[in-house]
Design a protein around this motif. Structure first.
Motif, PDB file in Angstrom:
ATOM      1  N   LEU A   1      76.932  50.509   8.652  1.00 14.95           N
ATOM      2  CA  LEU A   1      75.751  50.695   7.803  1.00 14.95           C
ATOM      3  C   LEU A   1      74.493  50.877   8.644  1.00 14.95           C
ATOM      4  O   LEU A   1      73.596  51.654   8.274  1.00 14.95           O
ATOM      5  CB  LEU A   1      75.594  49.503   6.864  1.00 14.95           C
ATOM      6  CG  LEU A   1      74.423  49.562   5.880  1.00 14.95           C
ATOM      7  CD1 LEU A   1      74.460  50.849   5.053  1.00 14.95           C
ATOM      8  CD2 LEU A   1      74.417  48.333   4.976  1.00 14.95           C
TER       9      LEU A   1
ATOM     10  N   GLU B   1      81.462  45.570   9.601  1.00 13.78           N
ATOM     11  CA  GLU B   1      80.884  46.645   8.790  1.00 13.78           C
ATOM     12  C   GLU B   1      79.401  46.863   9.065  1.00 13.78           C
ATOM     13  O   GLU B   1      78.848  47.919   8.694  1.00 13.78           O
ATOM     14  CB  GLU B   1      81.065  46.335   7.305  1.00 13.78           C
ATOM     15  CG  GLU B   1      82.511  46.245   6.865  1.00 13.78           C
ATOM     16  CD  GLU B   1      82.625  45.820   5.406  1.00 13.78           C
ATOM     17  OE1 GLU B   1      83.585  46.259   4.747  1.00 13.78           O
ATOM     18  OE2 GLU B   1      81.760  45.051   4.928  1.00 13.78           O
TER      19      GLU B   1
ATOM     20  N   THR C   1      75.914  43.491   4.855  1.00 13.69           N
ATOM     21  CA  THR C   1      77.325  43.760   4.588  1.00 13.69           C
ATOM     22  C   THR C   1      78.063  42.427   4.550  1.00 13.69           C
ATOM     23  O   THR C   1      77.543  41.401   5.000  1.00 13.69           O
ATOM     24  CB  THR C   1      77.959  44.646   5.677  1.00 13.69           C
ATOM     25  OG1 THR C   1      77.901  43.959   6.945  1.00 13.69           O
ATOM     26  CG2 THR C   1      77.236  45.979   5.793  1.00 13.69           C
ATOM     27  N   SER C   2      79.280  42.456   4.026  1.00 13.99           N
ATOM     28  CA  SER C   2      80.033  41.207   3.915  1.00 13.99           C
ATOM     29  C   SER C   2      80.665  40.769   5.224  1.00 13.99           C
ATOM     30  O   SER C   2      80.945  39.591   5.415  1.00 13.99           O
ATOM     31  CB  SER C   2      81.122  41.339   2.839  1.00 13.99           C
ATOM     32  OG  SER C   2      80.543  41.411   1.556  1.00 13.99           O
TER      33      SER C   2
ATOM     34  N   LEU D   1      77.358  53.651  -0.898  1.00 15.21           N
ATOM     35  CA  LEU D   1      77.624  52.390  -0.216  1.00 15.21           C
ATOM     36  C   LEU D   1      78.654  51.567  -0.970  1.00 15.21           C
ATOM     37  O   LEU D   1      78.805  51.676  -2.180  1.00 15.21           O
ATOM     38  CB  LEU D   1      76.327  51.583  -0.067  1.00 15.21           C
ATOM     39  CG  LEU D   1      75.196  52.246   0.725  1.00 15.21           C
ATOM     40  CD1 LEU D   1      74.023  51.275   0.864  1.00 15.21           C
ATOM     41  CD2 LEU D   1      75.676  52.721   2.089  1.00 15.21           C
ATOM     42  N   LYS D   2      79.351  50.700  -0.239  1.00 17.06           N
ATOM     43  CA  LYS D   2      80.325  49.807  -0.859  1.00 17.06           C
ATOM     44  C   LYS D   2      79.619  48.847  -1.814  1.00 17.06           C
ATOM     45  O   LYS D   2      78.438  48.525  -1.626  1.00 17.06           O
ATOM     46  CB  LYS D   2      81.076  49.018   0.219  1.00 17.06           C
ATOM     47  CG  LYS D   2      82.004  49.874   1.070  1.00 17.06           C
ATOM     48  CD  LYS D   2      82.785  49.012   2.048  1.00 17.06           C
ATOM     49  CE  LYS D   2      83.754  49.859   2.870  1.00 17.06           C
ATOM     50  NZ  LYS D   2      84.561  49.038   3.787  1.00 17.06           N
TER      51      LYS D   2
ATOM     52  N   TRP E   1      77.656  45.955  -0.246  1.00 16.11           N
ATOM     53  CA  TRP E   1      76.615  46.233   0.733  1.00 16.11           C
ATOM     54  C   TRP E   1      75.257  46.259   0.026  1.00 16.11           C
ATOM     55  O   TRP E   1      75.153  46.645  -1.129  1.00 16.11           O
ATOM     56  CB  TRP E   1      76.850  47.574   1.421  1.00 16.11           C
ATOM     57  CG  TRP E   1      78.062  47.600   2.312  1.00 16.11           C
ATOM     58  CD1 TRP E   1      79.008  46.633   2.457  1.00 16.11           C
ATOM     59  CD2 TRP E   1      78.458  48.673   3.174  1.00 16.11           C
ATOM     60  NE1 TRP E   1      79.970  47.026   3.344  1.00 16.11           N
ATOM     61  CE2 TRP E   1      79.658  48.282   3.803  1.00 16.11           C
ATOM     62  CE3 TRP E   1      77.934  49.925   3.460  1.00 16.11           C
ATOM     63  CZ2 TRP E   1      80.325  49.101   4.719  1.00 16.11           C
ATOM     64  CZ3 TRP E   1      78.598  50.744   4.368  1.00 16.11           C
ATOM     65  CH2 TRP E   1      79.775  50.342   4.993  1.00 16.11           C
TER      66      TRP E   1
ATOM     67  N   GLN F   1      76.554  37.016   3.487  1.00 15.27           N
ATOM     68  CA  GLN F   1      76.538  38.371   4.015  1.00 15.27           C
ATOM     69  C   GLN F   1      75.904  38.424   5.401  1.00 15.27           C
ATOM     70  O   GLN F   1      75.057  37.611   5.758  1.00 15.27           O
ATOM     71  CB  GLN F   1      75.749  39.281   3.073  1.00 15.27           C
ATOM     72  CG  GLN F   1      76.426  39.527   1.737  1.00 15.27           C
ATOM     73  CD  GLN F   1      75.551  40.346   0.819  1.00 15.27           C
ATOM     74  OE1 GLN F   1      74.425  39.969   0.535  1.00 15.27           O
ATOM     75  NE2 GLN F   1      76.059  41.476   0.356  1.00 15.27           N
TER      76      GLN F   1
END
Length: 398
Positions: A256, A252, A247-248, A215-216, A219, A171
């Motif tokens: 965030l 992204e 985040t990945s 959040l995803k 994340w 990440q």
């Protein structure tokens, strides 16, 4: 008699194995935090210099960074290959990420590749990078910004965990220091005269917890209040949070980040405090070269007869290198016990004979992948094509 490059690799690493156990144990038993790895750096430099290699120290303004360089007797006009060693420890638990093993795996890769170049008369350059502070500021990022890795064709390192992988997508990670400034006052006699910086920190933490609902799934946000006040009967005039977001994908991280900064600002507005956010470092997601990773996994699977791990998580400053260079951050199974990284149990296992044995095998595996790049032009072209395709497609992730 014709000797295969795989045999040359195995011979070089097997010869060094027992000697490499010594610096591994020295580093493990004397854990040093980021930028304080003086003894760890010294034991590795001593080993390299005793083995006949020149070493430069104090790299990119980092006193515990080093670079050892080998130029083939056949010339320097071939591939420029680099390996990374890490050796900083974690606060409180020592080498709970196995950096003592990462340190010697880098040395093993360096020794094996120089041996292949020497025996096969292959031109090129090999470098071992001593990279401090992976667990804190990201020493590799500092070295990257100073141009230390410029001109490198291939970068590689190894890392112990539970299971093995040549395609572990780490990440992105951004760490921040958030400070709130209020006004001190007596908490019983005149609380209305104060501006509570401690409350601002609490609101920020609670609000980040509430934000997680939106959040995803991949994340992550996490942090601690490092200073919330000094006495219960004094309105805190100052508070401090250490916070990390993940985040990945690099594309992204900014999204965030903006949402997080708004939360921190809102906590200041709600309490009447002022605030300051210091962004300390950002690790980008690691992206292994798929051609290198596939060969690494094939060799590993032949040894362990288990499929590779496909988890996502954790962060590394090697990810920043992978965004620019052809690279492989090979993961190998620590000791077959499935203990998680960053635990006391992992620290204990990182000292074991089994962990050393598996480190040596992983180094042989990765060195065989490197050797393939050196002797198989078609394979190296596949590696480069995969890298070029990834570079074109980066940023397309949703």
């Amino acid at each position: 008699m014709i000797i295969s490059v795989d045999n040359i690799v195995a011979g070089a690493i097997d010869e060094a194995s027992s000697d490499l156990r010594k610096p591994s144990l020295t580093i493990h038993d004397n854990p040093e935090l980021a930028l304080e790895e003086k003894a760890a750096c010294q034991v590795l430099v001593d080993y390299l210099e005793t083995s006949g290699f020149e070493v430069q120290r104090n790299i990119a303004g980092l006193s515990t960074a080093f670079v050892s360089t080998y130029v083939s007797s056949a010339g320097a006009h071939g591939l420029n290959i680099g390996f990374c060693s890490e050796y900083d420890a974690l606060p409180g638990i020592g080498h709970g990420c196995g950096h003592n093993l990462i340190a010697i795996s880098g040395v093993a890769l360096f020794l094996a590749t120089t041996r292949v170049m020497d025996k096969c008369r292959i031109p090129g350059t090999v470098k071992l990078y001593g990279t401090p502070a992976e667990e804190a500021i990201g020493g590799k990022i500092t070295m990257l910004d100073h141009g230390v890795f410029d001109g490198t064709d291939l970068l590689m390192m190894l890392h112990p965990t539970a299971g093995y992988s040549g395609a572990r997508h780490s990440q992105c990670c951004l760490s921040m220091k958030v400070e709130y400034f209020g006004k001190a006052s007596h908490a019983a006699m005149a609380p209305w005269d104060g501006i509570n910086a401690g409350t601002a920190a609490n609101i920020a933490m609670l609000s980040m917890g509430a934000l997680r609902e939106q959040l995803k799934p991949d994340w992550r946000t996490h942090g601690i209040i490092t200073n919330g006040g000094q006495a219960a009967n004094v309105i805190p005039e100052y508070s401090c949070i250490e916070y990390t977001i993940r985040t990945s994908w690099a594309s992204e991280l900014d999204i965030l980040r903006e949402r997080t900064l708004r939360v921190f600002e809102a906590a200041a507005l709600a309490t009447g405090c002022t605030h300051k956010v210091t962004e300390e470092f950002a690790y980008l997601d690691n992206q292994d070269n798929p051609v290198l990773g596939q060969l690494y996994e094939e060799i590993m699977e032949g040894e362990y007869h288990l499929p590779p791990e496909r988890g996502v998580g954790g962060s590394t400053d090697f990810g920043n290198l992978s965004q620019k260079f052809i690279s492989l951050h090979g993961m190998f199974d620590l000791a077959g016990t499935r203990v998680p990284n960053h635990t006391v149990e992992f620290t204990k296992e990182a000292r074991s004979v089994e962990a050393h044995r598996r480190t040596i095998f992983a180094a042989k595996t990765a060195a065989r992948v490197v050797a393939r790049c050196l002797v198989d032009e078609g394979f190296w072209k596949q590696v480069k094509r995969a890298h070029e395709e990834r570079q074109r497609n980066n940023g397309d992730h949703k």
